[in-house]
Write an enzyme that holds these catalytic residues in place. Sequence first.
Site, PDB file in Angstrom:
ATOM      1  N   ASP A  81       0.847  -1.198   0.000  1.00  0.00           N
ATOM      2  CA  ASP A  81       0.000   0.000   0.000  1.00  0.00           C
ATOM      3  C   ASP A  81       0.876   1.239   0.000  1.00  0.00           C
ATOM      4  O   ASP A  81       0.586   2.238  -0.645  1.00  0.00           O
ATOM      5  CB  ASP A  81      -0.879   0.048   1.253  1.00  0.00           C
ATOM      6  CG  ASP A  81      -1.931  -1.026   1.217  1.00  0.00           C
ATOM      7  OD1 ASP A  81      -1.963  -1.774   0.213  1.00  0.00           O
ATOM      8  OD2 ASP A  81      -2.695  -1.136   2.191  1.00  0.00           O
ATOM      9  N   PHE A 132       2.351   1.938  -3.333  1.00  0.00           N
ATOM     10  CA  PHE A 132       1.299   2.413  -4.230  1.00  0.00           C
ATOM     11  C   PHE A 132       1.013   3.898  -3.974  1.00  0.00           C
ATOM     12  O   PHE A 132       0.941   4.700  -4.902  1.00  0.00           O
ATOM     13  CB  PHE A 132       0.023   1.583  -4.029  1.00  0.00           C
ATOM     14  CG  PHE A 132      -1.086   1.994  -4.949  1.00  0.00           C
ATOM     15  CD1 PHE A 132      -1.182   1.467  -6.217  1.00  0.00           C
ATOM     16  CD2 PHE A 132      -2.026   2.943  -4.548  1.00  0.00           C
ATOM     17  CE1 PHE A 132      -2.190   1.870  -7.089  1.00  0.00           C
ATOM     18  CE2 PHE A 132      -3.035   3.355  -5.406  1.00  0.00           C
ATOM     19  CZ  PHE A 132      -3.117   2.807  -6.676  1.00  0.00           C
ATOM     20  N   SER A 179     -35.653  -2.737 -13.757  1.00  0.00           N
ATOM     21  CA  SER A 179     -35.369  -3.534 -12.577  1.00  0.00           C
ATOM     22  C   SER A 179     -35.697  -4.987 -12.925  1.00  0.00           C
ATOM     23  O   SER A 179     -35.983  -5.291 -14.085  1.00  0.00           O
ATOM     24  CB  SER A 179     -36.225  -3.008 -11.444  1.00  0.00           C
ATOM     25  OG  SER A 179     -35.925  -3.717 -10.295  1.00  0.00           O
ATOM     26  N   LYS A 237     -26.718 -12.289  -7.375  1.00  0.00           N
ATOM     27  CA  LYS A 237     -27.372 -10.992  -7.262  1.00  0.00           C
ATOM     28  C   LYS A 237     -26.660 -10.204  -6.168  1.00  0.00           C
ATOM     29  O   LYS A 237     -26.654 -10.598  -5.007  1.00  0.00           O
ATOM     30  CB  LYS A 237     -28.842 -11.196  -6.895  1.00  0.00           C
ATOM     31  CG  LYS A 237     -29.647  -9.919  -6.866  1.00  0.00           C
ATOM     32  CD  LYS A 237     -31.112 -10.276  -6.848  1.00  0.00           C
ATOM     33  CE  LYS A 237     -32.047  -9.136  -6.561  1.00  0.00           C
ATOM     34  NZ  LYS A 237     -31.561  -7.839  -6.271  1.00  0.00           N
ATOM     35  N   GLU A 265     -23.470  -2.813 -10.249  1.00  0.00           N
ATOM     36  CA  GLU A 265     -23.869  -2.508  -8.887  1.00  0.00           C
ATOM     37  C   GLU A 265     -22.673  -1.996  -8.091  1.00  0.00           C
ATOM     38  O   GLU A 265     -21.628  -2.629  -8.084  1.00  0.00           O
ATOM     39  CB  GLU A 265     -24.343  -3.841  -8.293  1.00  0.00           C
ATOM     40  CG  GLU A 265     -25.363  -3.741  -7.237  1.00  0.00           C
ATOM     41  CD  GLU A 265     -26.786  -3.581  -7.747  1.00  0.00           C
ATOM     42  OE1 GLU A 265     -27.010  -3.430  -8.968  1.00  0.00           O
ATOM     43  OE2 GLU A 265     -27.673  -3.575  -6.890  1.00  0.00           O
ATOM     44  N   LYS A 284     -34.652 -14.776  -5.075  1.00  0.00           N
ATOM     45  CA  LYS A 284     -34.072 -14.315  -3.807  1.00  0.00           C
ATOM     46  C   LYS A 284     -34.080 -15.446  -2.792  1.00  0.00           C
ATOM     47  O   LYS A 284     -35.084 -16.154  -2.649  1.00  0.00           O
ATOM     48  CB  LYS A 284     -34.887 -13.138  -3.260  1.00  0.00           C
ATOM     49  CG  LYS A 284     -34.853 -11.935  -4.183  1.00  0.00           C
ATOM     50  CD  LYS A 284     -34.228 -10.755  -3.513  1.00  0.00           C
ATOM     51  CE  LYS A 284     -35.239  -9.760  -3.052  1.00  0.00           C
ATOM     52  NZ  LYS A 284     -34.636  -8.582  -2.448  1.00  0.00           N
ATOM     53  N   CYS A 319     -31.746   9.137  29.070  1.00  0.00           N
ATOM     54  CA  CYS A 319     -31.436   9.490  30.451  1.00  0.00           C
ATOM     55  C   CYS A 319     -30.782  10.866  30.397  1.00  0.00           C
ATOM     56  O   CYS A 319     -29.738  11.031  29.774  1.00  0.00           O
ATOM     57  CB  CYS A 319     -30.477   8.463  31.045  1.00  0.00           C
ATOM     58  SG  CYS A 319     -29.709   9.069  32.559  1.00  0.00           S
TER      59      CYS A 319
HETATM   60  S1  IVH Z   1     -29.503  -7.212 -14.269  1.00  0.00           S
HETATM   61  C1  IVH Z   1     -32.581  -5.439 -16.938  1.00  0.00           C
HETATM   62  N1  IVH Z   1     -27.793  -8.589 -12.756  1.00  0.00           N
HETATM   63  O1  IVH Z   1     -30.927  -6.136  -8.611  1.00  0.00           O
HETATM   64  C2  IVH Z   1     -31.525  -6.030 -16.096  1.00  0.00           C
HETATM   65  N2  IVH Z   1     -29.135  -6.925 -11.735  1.00  0.00           N
HETATM   66  O2  IVH Z   1     -33.757  -6.512  -8.104  1.00  0.00           O
HETATM   67  C3  IVH Z   1     -31.359  -5.312 -14.832  1.00  0.00           C
HETATM   68  N3  IVH Z   1     -28.720  -6.610  -9.340  1.00  0.00           N
HETATM   69  O3  IVH Z   1     -32.022  -3.499 -10.623  1.00  0.00           O
HETATM   70  C4  IVH Z   1     -30.358  -5.716 -13.911  1.00  0.00           C
HETATM   71  N4  IVH Z   1     -27.126  -8.124  -9.161  1.00  0.00           N
HETATM   72  O4  IVH Z   1     -29.793  -3.252  -9.241  1.00  0.00           O
HETATM   73  C5  IVH Z   1     -28.743  -7.623 -12.801  1.00  0.00           C
HETATM   74  N5  IVH Z   1     -26.225  -9.820 -11.544  1.00  0.00           N
HETATM   75  C6  IVH Z   1     -27.169  -8.869 -11.596  1.00  0.00           C
HETATM   76  C7  IVH Z   1     -27.545  -8.138 -10.452  1.00  0.00           C
HETATM   77  C8  IVH Z   1     -28.546  -7.166 -10.558  1.00  0.00           C
HETATM   78  C9  IVH Z   1     -27.838  -7.207  -8.530  1.00  0.00           C
HETATM   79  C10 IVH Z   1     -29.674  -5.560  -8.898  1.00  0.00           C
HETATM   80  C11 IVH Z   1     -29.951  -4.477  -9.908  1.00  0.00           C
HETATM   81  C12 IVH Z   1     -31.384  -4.665 -10.271  1.00  0.00           C
HETATM   82  C13 IVH Z   1     -31.938  -5.266  -9.010  1.00  0.00           C
HETATM   83  C14 IVH Z   1     -33.234  -5.990  -9.274  1.00  0.00           C
END
Ligand code: IVH
Length: 674
Positions: free
Chosen positions: A35, A38, A84, A120, A184, A321, A433
């Site tokens: 570090d 760098f 989304s 995700k 993300e 999920k 308190c």
């Molecule tokens: S694809 C049209 N891929 O989850 C495609 N989204 O619940 C849109 N997210 O809006 C997104 N990991 O913010 C995609 N591997 C992934 C993801 C991902 C997290 C988020 C993203 C999305 C939300 C939906």
Amino acid sequence: MTDIISASEKIAHIRKEIERHNHLYYVEAKPELSDYDFDKLLEKLIALERQFPDLVTPDSPSQRVGGTITRVFPTVQHREPMLSLSNTYSLGDLEEFYNRVRKLLLLEGVHEQDMVAELKFDGVAISLLYRKGILVRGATRGDGVQGDDITANIKTIPSIPLRLPDLGSLFALGEESEVEVRGEVFMRKEDFEQLNESRPEEDRFANPRNATAGSLKLQDSREVARRKMSFVAYYLKGYDDDAASQFQRLRQLEQLGFYTGGHYRLCHELPDISRFIQEWDEKRWKLPYETDGVVLKLNDARQWAKLGATAKSPRWAIAYKYPAQQAKTVLHAVVFQVGRLGTITPVAELEPVLLAGSTVSRSTLHNFDEIERLGVMLHDRVIIEKSGEVIPKVISVVLDERPLDAEVVRVPLVCPECGTHLEKPEGEVSYYCPNEDDCPAQIRGRLLHFASRDAMDIKTLGKALVDQLVDLKLVGDVGDLYLLQEPQLEMLERMGRKSAQNLVRALDESREKSYERLLYALGIRHVGQATARELASAYPSFSLLRLATEEELATVPDIGPVVARSICDFFSKPSLPDFIDKLERAGLPLCASDPKEQVNRNFEGISVLFTGGLERHDRQKASELVLERGGRVVGSVSKKTSLVVAGREPGSKLDKALKLGVKVVTEDEFEAML
Ligand code: IVH
């Protein structure tokens, strides 16, 4: 002229090196530089750019350290709506989705239906725009059509390339070229914990996602740079669009220097998908970041447009999920904790139960609104849950199983620690308190905060000792710590002569800490490390800060009216003048010091290597002492090393130093040189 030409070559070379090391560190997790080295490289670049300001470009890594203040983030239009995903918790829904996609594809005469399974990431969706290969815009999703332009903040994230490599044959970064990358921004668990630790208890983030969202909206990009955020890319547009499948696009993103997480898989059939989901249900706990599910996308990106989208989400993708992990247990009691700011927090004492790999026996209930919302009574059967986060929470009561002896949880009238009547300020959810000066719980909390690592870092002042000091009324505030004498301390339980000496020495050393640390250590409500830093630079002494009005304070970046108010409250307490006197007499740093004035620069140009154990300071501290004096600390010996400090049981580096004829000194000699 030649100067500027050679400078521009030098700058280009250093930039390349920095970005290469950035990539090695943040994307590949295979760092090659320390570090320290760098930082040196970056400093060199910044120095050169300062000398030749015309050569500064928006894609220079020097732009990552931040420095811009954005008051209002401009609204920008997304080139294509940022959709989304539809979410499901059921594998049955996934099968339905899979069959629906098949039918739609068959209508198009397509028989192949590979899916890409990705993790995700639980963060904040961001769009990045590269024009001619240079990052020109970073925006939040907003409502999907319009988002906020947060480019300055985005640039501070090291895993986001500021410039795309020109991959020649694959793709020419021509005049008109515009590439969009979506993904993300997230915070790794470790970085999240570190951030929370640096914040006042009352301002901690509930989870990494909230911390990320909050950080991306900060006005001061220098503070954003300190927040340690990461970016994972999952969408690429405008780059070789015709040919690519989602799988190929993820690979291309990697070639372009983005982090994808690497855990995606091409699935040919439904069972492949279930297998992926099952595998990661177990493995996800070991990841350094939080995932809350799996995203499935049709691999053939040419079909995406044909399948189209509903108002909110595309028909070619879905998110599965993971259900949160839950357990049922008994609520035995609710105890009331008194924080250092007097806040009363109800804590549930539970029948110990195993949940997602650990035993849970306590869980915070936050406040009485939460108790009311849950409708929870003593002896109830309750459901506790661990979702992405590590800390479990009570989410509901099993009413059918309410026992006959269930009892209402009563709001305590008085402080469980000092008996003072509690208060509930208008508009707040918590009870307090009000006995600020004398409530032992608050005094203990303030002392522990003062001694904590990011504050004055007094390691020998732990909980057991603080309890005794406060119980015996030896200490009533942090100033009293500096009046303690060894003989007094020796008499305490579990304190010998040695520990007493150590504490006095540690307190002594803490006087050398900076003014900004002291500001943080005082535990003013809402003043965390970041705010303390801002305050210290806007008001470089206590006497200036005392005079600041609320309105003035609110003009300091990232200090809002609430924080300004709380600072003024602190300084208008009647006991304050005495307290400040005490701090002054204790020799604590009540103003910012110019380091160059205080410390000599007698290590300028000298590189030092430590080997073996040190007695007086730990390595970190010894290194700081060298750095403060203008020297460098290195990790390996070469002929160019100026000095080797050999401690207890030195390693092979000592042999090497002797062989190379490098000067070697003992720790005492080193101390003398300082
Ligand atoms: S694809 C049209 N891929 O989850 C495609 N989204 O619940 C849109 N997210 O809006 C997104 N990991 O913010 C995609 N591997 C992934 C993801 C991902 C997290 C988020 C993203 C999305 C939300 C939906």
